[in-house]
Write a protein that holds these residues in place. Structure first.
Motif, short mmCIF file in Angstrom:
data_model
loop_
_atom_site.label_atom_id
_atom_site.label_comp_id
_atom_site.label_asym_id
_atom_site.label_seq_id
_atom_site.Cartn_x
_atom_site.Cartn_y
_atom_site.Cartn_z
N LEU A 110 22.33 38.49 -42.13
CA LEU A 110 22.23 39.76 -42.84
C LEU A 110 22.02 40.95 -41.93
CD1 LEU A 110 19.92 38.61 -45.79
CD2 LEU A 110 22.40 38.91 -45.85
N ILE A 111 21.63 40.70 -40.68
CA ILE A 111 21.37 41.80 -39.75
C ILE A 111 22.28 41.66 -38.53
CG2 ILE A 111 18.99 42.03 -40.53
CD1 ILE A 111 18.08 40.62 -38.03
N GLU A 112 22.38 42.72 -37.78
CA GLU A 112 23.23 42.73 -36.59
C GLU A 112 22.40 42.40 -35.37
OE1 GLU A 112 26.31 45.74 -34.21
OE2 GLU A 112 25.12 46.46 -35.93
N SER A 113 22.64 41.24 -34.81
CA SER A 113 21.96 40.85 -33.57
C SER A 113 22.73 41.41 -32.39
CB SER A 113 21.88 39.33 -33.46
OG SER A 113 21.35 38.96 -32.21
N LEU A 114 22.02 42.00 -31.45
CA LEU A 114 22.67 42.61 -30.30
C LEU A 114 22.69 41.67 -29.10
CD1 LEU A 114 21.17 46.14 -30.82
CD2 LEU A 114 23.43 45.33 -31.45
N ALA A 115 22.64 40.38 -29.39
CA ALA A 115 22.67 39.35 -28.34
C ALA A 115 24.11 39.03 -27.96
CB ALA A 115 21.96 38.09 -28.82
N VAL A 116 24.73 39.96 -27.27
CA VAL A 116 26.11 39.75 -26.81
C VAL A 116 26.12 39.88 -25.29
CG1 VAL A 116 27.15 40.55 -28.93
CG2 VAL A 116 26.65 42.20 -27.13
N PRO A 117 26.99 39.16 -24.61
CA PRO A 117 27.05 39.26 -23.14
C PRO A 117 27.36 40.69 -22.72
CG PRO A 117 28.29 37.36 -23.95
CD PRO A 117 27.91 38.18 -25.15
N GLU A 146 17.45 39.27 -25.63
CA GLU A 146 18.43 39.12 -26.69
C GLU A 146 17.89 39.40 -28.08
OE1 GLU A 146 16.41 35.17 -26.04
OE2 GLU A 146 17.22 36.79 -24.81
N ARG A 147 16.60 39.57 -28.24
CA ARG A 147 16.03 39.66 -29.59
C ARG A 147 15.87 41.11 -30.03
NH1 ARG A 147 10.99 35.86 -28.98
NH2 ARG A 147 10.74 36.23 -31.21
N THR A 148 16.96 41.83 -30.00
CA THR A 148 17.01 43.20 -30.49
C THR A 148 18.02 43.24 -31.63
OG1 THR A 148 16.45 44.12 -28.33
CG2 THR A 148 17.51 45.61 -29.90
N TYR A 149 17.65 43.92 -32.73
CA TYR A 149 18.46 43.86 -33.94
C TYR A 149 18.67 45.27 -34.51
CZ TYR A 149 16.73 39.09 -33.47
OH TYR A 149 16.41 37.85 -32.96
N ARG A 150 19.78 45.42 -35.23
CA ARG A 150 20.08 46.71 -35.85
C ARG A 150 20.45 46.47 -37.32
NH1 ARG A 150 24.26 49.94 -32.59
NH2 ARG A 150 25.60 48.20 -33.14
N LEU A 180 15.23 47.22 -34.11
CA LEU A 180 13.97 46.49 -34.09
C LEU A 180 13.92 45.68 -32.81
CD1 LEU A 180 11.54 46.05 -36.10
CD2 LEU A 180 12.63 43.87 -36.69
N HIS A 181 12.85 45.86 -32.02
CA HIS A 181 12.76 45.16 -30.75
C HIS A 181 11.30 44.94 -30.38
CE1 HIS A 181 11.56 48.78 -28.39
NE2 HIS A 181 12.35 49.43 -29.23
N ARG A 182 11.09 44.08 -29.41
CA ARG A 182 9.73 43.84 -28.91
C ARG A 182 9.26 45.04 -28.11
NH1 ARG A 182 11.26 38.26 -26.14
NH2 ARG A 182 13.20 39.46 -25.95
N GLY A 183 8.02 45.44 -28.34
CA GLY A 183 7.51 46.64 -27.68
C GLY A 183 7.47 46.53 -26.18
N GLN A 184 7.33 45.32 -25.66
CA GLN A 184 7.21 45.13 -24.22
C GLN A 184 8.57 45.04 -23.52
OE1 GLN A 184 3.74 44.89 -22.75
NE2 GLN A 184 3.93 46.08 -24.62
N GLN A 185 9.64 45.33 -24.25
CA GLN A 185 10.97 45.35 -23.65
C GLN A 185 11.26 46.75 -23.12
OE1 GLN A 185 14.04 43.96 -26.27
NE2 GLN A 185 15.70 44.67 -24.95
#
Length: 360
Positions: free
Chosen positions: A129-136, A144-148, A290-295
Motif C-alpha cells: 500500500l505504500i511506496e518503498s524507496l528501497a531501490v538500487p 532501505e527503510r524509507t517510505y513515501r 517516513l524514515h528513521r530519525g538516525q538516518q
C-alpha cells in the motif's frame, strides 16, 4: 518537602542539549562546546580549514555559540511566554485547521492506516500500500527503510499554508525550530499539539510505525516535536546533511509551487559519513516521507518558488532513556516543559517522587 515543577514533569531533555550539536551555519558543521579552551583545542584547525582564519573570525564564532547556548537554556521560559502571548492575542485565519479531522487526510492514507489497525495487519501487506524507496543503489546503502505515501488532501495543505503565512505576517513572537531552520514555526507554540499533532501521532502514525519500525521505537512512540520549515529564495534554500533527534521522522511536503529541492538520504549515523553515499528522492506535495530519525539526510536548494514542509519528530522514551541519540551516552536529565526531548525518568523513581510530593 516542596515538590517543584520540574520533579513533576513527565518529559525531560538530556543535558547535552546545552553543549552538543550546535550548528555553525557559515561553516556547515555541528560542534560541541564545553568551554572556550576545549572548543579551541577541538575545532580551531577544523574551522581554519573551512575559512575561519583570523582571531576575530574565531572570536565571532565562539560568541555566536555562547549566545546559542544561552538561548537554549532560556528556551523553556521563552517558549512558555510566546505560547501565552499567541494564545491571547493572535487571531487565526483558518481556526478549523488546528483540530485534526479525517476529511483532511488523503483517502490513500486512511486506507494505509485502516489496514495497519486491522487484525490481519502485517509488514508484507502494508508494503503493498505504500511506496518503498528501497531501490538500487538505495538498498545497498543499508538505508532501505524509507517510505513515501500521501498524507493530506491538497485543500488542507493550501489552508494550512494560508494559516501559517497569516501567522508569519502577524506581530506575534515566533520561535524557530532549530539553528538550521531560520524560517520555520514551532507548532506547539501555535496551538497544534493537543488537538492535531498528538492524535495524528497516536491514532494514525503509530499503527504504521509499529509495523515498519518495531526495532527502533516504532511500537512505543510517546512524544514528539512538530514544526514547519519554509524554503524560499533569499531565505533558507536548502538543509545541510544531518540526522534528527527522533526515533521516527515524518516529513510532509505541503506546497507551494517550487522547482528542484529534492531530499537526499544517506546511511545511518553509525556509518562514517565518508563511507556513505547519497540518493536523491523527489518530495511530492501532499506526500510524506517516513524514515528513521538516525538516518542522515538533507535537502538540496530550491531554484524557484516556495516550499513548506511539516516535520514530526516522533520519540520513544523506552528507547532514548537507554542512550541519548545526540551524545551517545546515558541521558543526564534536565527539566523542561511539554514533551521536552522525550526522555522520562525511571517509572519506579517517578512514582516514588510523586508519593513523596503527596506525603509532604
Amino acid at each position: 518537602m516542596e515538590c517543584n515543577e520540574n520533579s513533576r514533569a513527565k518529559f525531560y531533555c538530556c543535558s547535552c542539549f546545552y553543549t552538543d550539536n550546535i550548528f555553525l551555519e557559515e561553516y556547515k558543521i555541528h560542534v560541541r562546546y564545553i568551554s572556550e579552551q576545549q572548543f579551541t583545542k577541538d575545532y580551531q584547525m577544523v574551522l581554519r580549514n573551512l575559512g575561519c582564519v583570523t582571531n576575530e573570525q574565531f572570536k565571532n564564532v565562539t560568541e555566536k555559540i555562547e549566545k546559542e547556548i544561552q538561548r537554549r537554556r532560556l528556551l523553556g521560559q521563552t517558549s512558555t511566554e510566546r505560547t501565552a502571548f499567541i494564545s491571547e492575542f493572535y487571531k487565526p485565519l483558518h481556526s478549523h485547521v488546528y483540530v485534526l479531522q479525517e476529511s483532511y487526510l488523503a483517502p490513500e492514507f486512511l486506507e494505509i492506516v485502516n489496514f495497519s489497525r486491522s487484525e490481519d495487519a502485517n509488514v508484507e501487506g502494508l508494503l503493498n500500500l505504500i511506496e518503498s524507496l528501497a531501490v538500487p543503489p538505495f538498498f545497498i546503502l543499508g538505508a532501505e527503510r524509507t517510505y513515501r505515501f500521501p498524507v493530506f488532501t491538497k485543500e488542507f495543505c493550501r489552508n494550512l499554508i494560508e494559516e501559517l503565512e497569516n501567522f508569519e505576517q502577524s506581530d506575534a513572537p515566533k520561535g524557530r525550530p532549530n539553528t538550521m531552520n531560520n524560517y520555520g514555526i514551532l507548532l506547539n507554540e501555535l496551538g497544534f499539539d493537543n488537538r492535531f499533532i498528538t492524535p495524528l501521532r497516536e491514532n494514525y502514525l503509530q499503527p504504521i510505525a509499529m509495523l515498519l519500525y518495531p526495532d527502533c521505537g516504532g511500537d512505543s512512540l510517546d512524544s514528539h516535536k512538530a514544526f514547519v520549515v519554509k524554503y524560499a529564495l533569499h531565505q533558507d534554500l536548502d538543509l545541510s546533511y544531518h540526522y534528527d533527534n527522533a526515533e521516527i521522522t515524518l516529513n510532509v511536503s505541503l506546497g507551494k509551487a517550487f522547482t528542484e529541492g529534492n531530499l537526499y538520504f544517506g546511511d545511518m549515523r553509525q556509518v562514517p559519513i565518508s563511507d556513505s553515499e547519497c540518493v536523491e528522492i523527489e518530495h511530492k506535495v501532499t506526500c510524506g516521507l517516513l524514515h528513521r530519525g538516525q538516518q542522515f539526510h538533507g535537502a538540496l536548494p530550491i531554484t524557484l518558488g516556495q516550499r513548506w514542509n511539516l516535520i514530526v519528530w516522533m520519540r520513544s522514551s523506552s528507547v532514548r532513556n537507554k542512550l541519548c541519540p545526540m551524545c551517545n551516552k546515558t541521558p543526564q536529565l534536565v527539566g523542561e516543559v511539554g514533551f521536552a526531548d522525550g526522555f522520562t525518568k525511571d517509572t519506579f523513581l517517578q512514582n516514588a517522587e510523586q508519593r513523596t510530593c503527596s506525603i509532604n
